[in-house]
Design an enzyme around this catalytic site. Structure first.
Site, mmCIF file in Angstrom:
data_model
loop_
_atom_site.group_PDB
_atom_site.id
_atom_site.type_symbol
_atom_site.label_atom_id
_atom_site.label_comp_id
_atom_site.label_asym_id
_atom_site.label_seq_id
_atom_site.Cartn_x
_atom_site.Cartn_y
_atom_site.Cartn_z
ATOM 1 N N HIS A 310 0.843 -1.193 0.000
ATOM 2 C CA HIS A 310 0.000 0.000 0.000
ATOM 3 C C HIS A 310 0.875 1.238 0.000
ATOM 4 O O HIS A 310 1.981 1.221 0.556
ATOM 5 C CB HIS A 310 -0.915 0.006 1.238
ATOM 6 C CG HIS A 310 -2.052 0.989 1.146
ATOM 7 N ND1 HIS A 310 -1.892 2.318 1.489
ATOM 8 C CD2 HIS A 310 -3.334 0.842 0.741
ATOM 9 C CE1 HIS A 310 -3.049 2.934 1.306
ATOM 10 N NE2 HIS A 310 -3.926 2.073 0.854
ATOM 11 N N ASP A 368 -7.999 -4.475 -0.459
ATOM 12 C CA ASP A 368 -8.486 -4.798 -1.804
ATOM 13 C C ASP A 368 -8.367 -6.288 -2.107
ATOM 14 O O ASP A 368 -9.141 -6.842 -2.887
ATOM 15 C CB ASP A 368 -7.708 -4.004 -2.856
ATOM 16 C CG ASP A 368 -7.822 -2.514 -2.647
ATOM 17 O OD1 ASP A 368 -8.953 -2.034 -2.568
ATOM 18 O OD2 ASP A 368 -6.787 -1.825 -2.556
#
Length: 434
Positions: A310, A368
């Site tokens: 991320h 995600d």
């Protein structure tokens, strides 16, 4: 925002006079150097592509510590909110700064519920789109079009009108997302029902039809509610910054949220869960994982491990742990424990968490990675994943926009540049150009 006793001094090797800048301390997180007077005092700008080291605003809404893997809304850890609160309580918190009491929650839920219908003429707006239009394209258009129907809440300097616009956007976004889906598959639009919760109402508008009564499944509704909570806000990310930038010009809230949706549409932002699911389908089976991992490690292959790592989190994404639990609950409820996609995901997660290549690079699973699997299990098509994200993030966008409008220090956004083009030159006559 408190001024620190320390100052930052900028000195120059060419003998120019050094200049001091104040340092501000937040309640948590890094201190910031106030460089607003830099250009006036030195004639120089800072250069920071991607705003990696620049705070464009002060905010009291969301705090992230990427190194520790922490996410807090108004000081409350996301792990606690996802377990002890629902999405409506989270919306109230982000908007107002505090969790609601029982009475405040009931009033807020009733107000939102009473605004879930959209103007009947919006049906004709949808008919202008092709059936195969991407849902995000439809949402950019229809959310922006709301400004055409609600002229009574466009004065951004009126706190009451801002509140009305906030409620309208939170309430109508699920209706518009469901309408975009129904339109794409040729089914009739389903009107919202005032006796259902926010998430249950959305599930019914998505998957119900006029021919039979829709049966609400509490496990699936809770899973959707958790998805919404986990995606409700995420500090000054690309789409939130877009909403703030659009809002800084004085644009109406519906236009600002439409701008945020357009930014979220990008595959590097809101489309990441879709990319993660696509990757799993391309891997196919557990047997193919070693070959895939080898390709990921090969810099020349161009293959990327989607759903891991991320921009902010350099630790385990706190939202991913919660989404992983939800993933198990949904698949068990639907009898999909042996789903090959989920088995593949778990095996890939295990390898990535134990492989030194990924561990050393802190490529942990992010939210995600799991949310795509959960949404797919719920029956949500891949093309609508980002639409669900937009529905969740609307509350964050509105809270951030509202905070910005009320901030006396806020100015119209105007980034500077490092110009590297041609210097001044004369325009030759056409006949002399070669």
């Amino acid at each position: 925002m408190n001024t620190s006793d320390n100052k930052a001094t900028l000195s120059f090797s060419d003998g120019s006079t050094p200049i001091e800048f104040p340092i501000y301390k937040g309640t948590v997180g890094p201190d910031v150097i106030d460089i607003r007077k830099l250009y006036g005092a030195t004639g120089k700008f800072t250069y920071d592509p991607g705003f990696m080291s620049t705070a464009a605003c002060n905010s009291s809404i969301t705090y992230i510590d990427g190194d520790k893997g922490e996410l807090q809304y108004r000081g409350y850890p996301i792990e606690q909110l996802a377990v002890n609160a629902d999405f409506m309580e989270t919306c109230y918190l982000l908007l107002n700064g505090e969790l609601p009491t029982g009475v405040e929650k009931d009033q807020f839920v009733e107000t939102v519920t009473k605004h879930t219908m959209v103007h009947e003429q919006m049906q004709f707006f949808f008919r202008g789109f092709r059936r195969d239009a991407h849902p995000m394209s439809v949402l950019v258009g229809t959310v922006g079009a709301l400004a055409s129907f609600y002229h009574d809440s466009l004065d951004i300097n009126d706190a009451k009108q801002r509140e009305i616009s906030a409620i309208r956007l939170i309430a109508k976004m699920p209706t518009l997302v469901a309408m975009a889906y129904k339109y794409s598959i040729g089914q009739p639009f389903m009107y919202p029902r005032n006796d259902l919760s926010y998430s249950a109402n959305f599930m019914r508008m998505m998957f119900g039809n006029p021919c039979e009564e829709y049966k609400v499944n509490d496990v699936l509704v809770r899973a959707l509610d958790r998805i919404l909570i986990l995606h409700a806000d995420h500090e000054q990310n690309a789409s939130t910054s877009t909403v703030r930038l659009a809002g800084s010009s004085g644009a109406n809230p519906f236009a600002c949220i439409a701008a945020g949706i357009a930014c979220l549409w990008g595959p590097a932002h809101g489309g990441a869960n879709e990319a993660a699911l696509t990757m799993l389908k391309e891997i196919g089976t557990v047997d193919n994982i070693p070959a895939f991992i080898a390709q990921v490690k090969d810099k020349n292959s161009g293959v990327k491990l989607m759903g891991f790592g991320h921009r902010v989190y350099k630790n385990f994404d706190p939202r991913a742990k919660l989404m992983r639990e939800t993933c198990h609950e949904v698949l068990e409820e639907l009898g999909l424990q042996d789903d090959p996609l989920f088995k593949l995901a778990m095996e890939l997660e295990k390898i990535a968490l134990n492989d030194e290549y990924f561990v050393s690079r802190k490529l942990y699973p992010n939210v995600d990675f799991y949310s795509g699997i959960v949404q797919s299990a719920l029956g949500i098509p891949v093309s609508l994943f980002t639409g669900i994200f937009a529905m969740a993030r609307t509350i964050g966008w509105i809270a951030q926009w509202n905070e910005m409008i009320a901030d006396p220090e806020q100015k119209i956004g105007r980034p500077r540049q490092l110009f590297v083009g041609a210097t001044v030159r004369d325009v030759p006559p056409l006949a002399e150009r070669k």
